[in-house]
Motif scaffolding. Structure first.
Motif, PDB file in Angstrom:
ATOM      1  N   UNK A  30      52.845   0.498  22.314  1.00  0.00           N
ATOM      2  CA  UNK A  30      51.620   0.516  23.106  1.00  0.00           C
ATOM      3  C   UNK A  30      50.424   1.116  22.393  1.00  0.00           C
ATOM      4  N   UNK A  31      50.589   1.491  21.141  1.00  0.00           N
ATOM      5  CA  UNK A  31      49.519   2.196  20.423  1.00  0.00           C
ATOM      6  C   UNK A  31      48.799   1.335  19.396  1.00  0.00           C
ATOM      7  N   UNK A  32      48.983   0.045  19.455  1.00  0.00           N
ATOM      8  CA  UNK A  32      48.307  -0.839  18.497  1.00  0.00           C
ATOM      9  C   UNK A  32      46.789  -0.640  18.549  1.00  0.00           C
ATOM     10  N   UNK A  33      46.225  -0.551  19.746  1.00  0.00           N
ATOM     11  CA  UNK A  33      44.777  -0.371  19.878  1.00  0.00           C
ATOM     12  C   UNK A  33      44.330   1.022  19.441  1.00  0.00           C
ATOM     13  N   UNK A  68      43.136   1.119  15.795  1.00  0.00           N
ATOM     14  CA  UNK A  68      41.839   0.537  15.453  1.00  0.00           C
ATOM     15  C   UNK A  68      40.692   0.978  16.349  1.00  0.00           C
ATOM     16  N   UNK A  69      41.000   1.316  17.609  1.00  0.00           N
ATOM     17  CA  UNK A  69      39.924   1.610  18.555  1.00  0.00           C
ATOM     18  C   UNK A  69      40.031   2.971  19.243  1.00  0.00           C
ATOM     19  N   UNK A  70      41.055   3.745  18.907  1.00  0.00           N
ATOM     20  CA  UNK A  70      41.178   5.078  19.494  1.00  0.00           C
ATOM     21  C   UNK A  70      41.563   5.082  20.955  1.00  0.00           C
ATOM     22  N   UNK A  71      42.243   4.047  21.410  1.00  0.00           N
ATOM     23  CA  UNK A  71      42.667   3.965  22.807  1.00  0.00           C
ATOM     24  C   UNK A  71      44.078   3.401  22.847  1.00  0.00           C
ATOM     25  N   UNK A  72      44.776   3.663  23.918  1.00  0.00           N
ATOM     26  CA  UNK A  72      46.108   3.098  24.049  1.00  0.00           C
ATOM     27  C   UNK A  72      46.932   3.828  25.084  1.00  0.00           C
ATOM     28  N   UNK A  73      48.114   3.273  25.342  1.00  0.00           N
ATOM     29  CA  UNK A  73      49.058   3.845  26.289  1.00  0.00           C
ATOM     30  C   UNK A  73      50.416   3.924  25.618  1.00  0.00           C
ATOM     31  N   UNK A  74      51.004   5.092  25.616  1.00  0.00           N
ATOM     32  CA  UNK A  74      52.315   5.285  25.011  1.00  0.00           C
ATOM     33  C   UNK A  74      53.392   4.710  25.921  1.00  0.00           C
ATOM     34  N   UNK A  78      51.374   8.337  28.992  1.00  0.00           N
ATOM     35  CA  UNK A  78      50.132   8.964  28.538  1.00  0.00           C
ATOM     36  C   UNK A  78      49.201   7.893  27.993  1.00  0.00           C
ATOM     37  N   UNK A  79      47.927   7.949  28.410  1.00  0.00           N
ATOM     38  CA  UNK A  79      46.930   6.970  27.974  1.00  0.00           C
ATOM     39  C   UNK A  79      45.652   7.657  27.533  1.00  0.00           C
ATOM     40  N   UNK A  80      45.028   7.068  26.540  1.00  0.00           N
ATOM     41  CA  UNK A  80      43.664   7.436  26.174  1.00  0.00           C
ATOM     42  C   UNK A  80      42.812   6.260  26.640  1.00  0.00           C
ATOM     43  N   UNK A 126      52.762   7.159  15.506  1.00  0.00           N
ATOM     44  CA  UNK A 126      52.264   6.182  14.535  1.00  0.00           C
ATOM     45  C   UNK A 126      52.620   6.541  13.089  1.00  0.00           C
ATOM     46  N   UNK A 127      52.959   7.797  12.831  1.00  0.00           N
ATOM     47  CA  UNK A 127      53.360   8.174  11.473  1.00  0.00           C
ATOM     48  C   UNK A 127      54.885   8.194  11.311  1.00  0.00           C
ATOM     49  N   UNK A 128      55.597   7.790  12.336  1.00  0.00           N
ATOM     50  CA  UNK A 128      57.057   7.781  12.289  1.00  0.00           C
ATOM     51  C   UNK A 128      57.571   6.361  12.066  1.00  0.00           C
TER      52      UNK A 128
END
Length: 143
Positions: free
Chosen positions: A83-86, A89-95, A127-129, A71-73
């Motif tokens: 896949x990291x849009x969520x 904002x919500x601390x969840x997502x799938x790369x 990888x998913x949170x 997200x910082x690149x």
């Protein structure tokens, strides 16, 4: 366990525009093993999910560092941020990309290096949170 920082991570693309996250070999090996946890080696197919790794585990913290690096690149300019849009904002997502160890990636060719011999450096699956909508697992990491 090694502590991964965003400075240890290289975010790049292959020659077809797919996302690759290159991490130190030691980190990649440990994540590759974590991605296989709880999966029957004889299970057919590719749509399997690893056992959950607790939200306060090394695996979850390392995956969060990977997410932050992506997200910082400049790769974060992708419409869905891979896949990291969520996650923003919500601390969840799938790369929606690949994680590989440094020795398994050829930066000049922008492709795998010695694919067969470096299989221990490839993290299988995405990888998913886990989202907060699954309260008993919220924040855990799966692959």
């Amino acid at each position: 366990m090694p502590t991964l920082t965003t400075g240890d991570v290289t975010v790049t693309m292959d020659h077809m525009g797919r996302l690759y996250v290159v991490v130190p070999d030691e980190v990649a090996r440990l994540l590759a093993l974590a991605a296989l946890k709880g999966i029957d080696p004889a299970a057919p197919g590719i749509f399997v999910e690893s056992a959950p790794h607790p939200a306060d585990s090394w695996v979850a913290a390392t995956v969060r560092a990977v997410f932050e690096a992506v997200l910082s690149s400049p790769a974060a300019d992708h419409p869905d941020a891979w896949g990291l849009r969520l996650y923003r904002t919500h601390g969840e997502g799938t790369l929606l990309g690949f994680i590989v160890g440094e020795s398994g990636w050829n930066p000049d060719a922008r492709w795998w290096r010695d694919y067969e011999r470096t299989s221990d450096l490839r993290v299988r699956s995405c990888a998913s949170i886990v989202p907060v909508s699954r309260p008993n697992l919220a924040g855990t990491c799966t692959f």
